[in-house]
Write a protein that holds these residues in place. Structure first.
Motif, PDB file in Angstrom:
ATOM      1  N   ASP A 138       0.801  -1.225   0.000  1.00 56.65           N
ATOM      2  CA  ASP A 138       0.000   0.000   0.000  1.00 56.65           C
ATOM      3  C   ASP A 138       0.835   1.278   0.000  1.00 56.65           C
ATOM      4  O   ASP A 138       0.282   2.380   0.057  1.00 56.65           O
ATOM      5  CB  ASP A 138      -0.937   0.003   1.212  1.00 56.65           C
ATOM      6  CG  ASP A 138      -2.011  -1.047   1.099  1.00 56.65           C
ATOM      7  OD1 ASP A 138      -2.522  -1.260  -0.014  1.00 56.65           O
ATOM      8  OD2 ASP A 138      -2.350  -1.663   2.128  1.00 56.65           O
ATOM      9  N   PHE A 175       2.288   2.820  -2.322  1.00 60.09           N
ATOM     10  CA  PHE A 175       2.042   3.693  -3.470  1.00 60.09           C
ATOM     11  C   PHE A 175       0.968   4.741  -3.171  1.00 60.09           C
ATOM     12  O   PHE A 175       0.903   5.771  -3.833  1.00 60.09           O
ATOM     13  CB  PHE A 175       1.669   2.878  -4.713  1.00 60.09           C
ATOM     14  CG  PHE A 175       0.263   2.334  -4.689  1.00 60.09           C
ATOM     15  CD1 PHE A 175      -0.780   3.066  -5.237  1.00 60.09           C
ATOM     16  CD2 PHE A 175      -0.005   1.097  -4.142  1.00 60.09           C
ATOM     17  CE1 PHE A 175      -2.068   2.569  -5.229  1.00 60.09           C
ATOM     18  CE2 PHE A 175      -1.288   0.592  -4.127  1.00 60.09           C
ATOM     19  CZ  PHE A 175      -2.331   1.337  -4.676  1.00 60.09           C
ATOM     20  N   LYS A 176       0.145   4.496  -2.173  1.00 57.01           N
ATOM     21  CA  LYS A 176      -0.893   5.458  -1.808  1.00 57.01           C
ATOM     22  C   LYS A 176      -0.307   6.678  -1.099  1.00 57.01           C
ATOM     23  O   LYS A 176      -0.969   7.697  -0.968  1.00 57.01           O
ATOM     24  CB  LYS A 176      -1.920   4.802  -0.884  1.00 57.01           C
ATOM     25  CG  LYS A 176      -2.684   3.669  -1.546  1.00 57.01           C
ATOM     26  CD  LYS A 176      -3.601   2.997  -0.556  1.00 57.01           C
ATOM     27  CE  LYS A 176      -4.308   1.812  -1.187  1.00 57.01           C
ATOM     28  NZ  LYS A 176      -5.133   1.084  -0.204  1.00 57.01           N
ATOM     29  N   ARG A 218      -2.543   0.795 -11.087  1.00 57.17           N
ATOM     30  CA  ARG A 218      -2.471   0.814  -9.621  1.00 57.17           C
ATOM     31  C   ARG A 218      -3.768   0.388  -8.955  1.00 57.17           C
ATOM     32  O   ARG A 218      -3.831   0.282  -7.742  1.00 57.17           O
ATOM     33  CB  ARG A 218      -2.088   2.204  -9.137  1.00 57.17           C
ATOM     34  CG  ARG A 218      -0.644   2.530  -9.443  1.00 57.17           C
ATOM     35  CD  ARG A 218      -0.268   3.816  -8.803  1.00 57.17           C
ATOM     36  NE  ARG A 218       1.185   3.959  -8.827  1.00 57.17           N
ATOM     37  CZ  ARG A 218       1.839   4.766  -8.045  1.00 57.17           C
ATOM     38  NH1 ARG A 218       1.200   5.501  -7.169  1.00 57.17           N
ATOM     39  NH2 ARG A 218       3.145   4.843  -8.113  1.00 57.17           N
TER      40      ARG A 218
END
Length: 114
Positions: free
Chosen positions: A74, A76-77, A105
């Motif tokens: 997670d 990338f959030k 994504r």
């Protein structure tokens, strides 16, 4: 919400070539980190490790919200990485390129965001 980015004893080597070792930091909201060095000193490698694009040889990078560790899947959030040489499709518009990345994504409500 309290966000922290922590680096603990990060070390990176490629084979027998040691790039860096014992890199430690802790950043909260409003903090900044400057990474300086000569060409080939490992600046981009460290940034890629922080962004989750490359694994350290040892040590760890931790993303936390309110003291709870965020799973690497997670990350990338919470982080973005822009390199000087972006791979985008010339035949698509900027919006179409962003739409492709959003789909990759797995972002569901990307069309609702302005």
């Amino acid at each position: 919400m309290e966000f922290k980015l922590i680096g603990k004893n990060i070390r990176k080597s490629f084979g027998r070539l040691l790039v860096f070792e014992s890199v430690n930091f802790e950043l909260g909201v409003g903090s900044s980190l400057a990474i300086a060095g000569r060409n080939g000193s490992g600046k981009s490698t460290l940034v890629k490790i922080i962004a989750g694009l490359l694994s350290p040889s040892s040590g760890e990078v931790i993303y936390q919200i309110d003291g709870k560790k965020i799973d690497k899947i997670d990350w990338f959030k919470y982080v973005g990485f822009v390199a000087p040489y972006l791979q985008i499709y010339d035949e698509f518009t900027g919006y179409e390129n962003l739409e492709i990345l959003a789909r990759i994504r797995g972002l569901k409500n990307y069309k609702e965001k302005n």
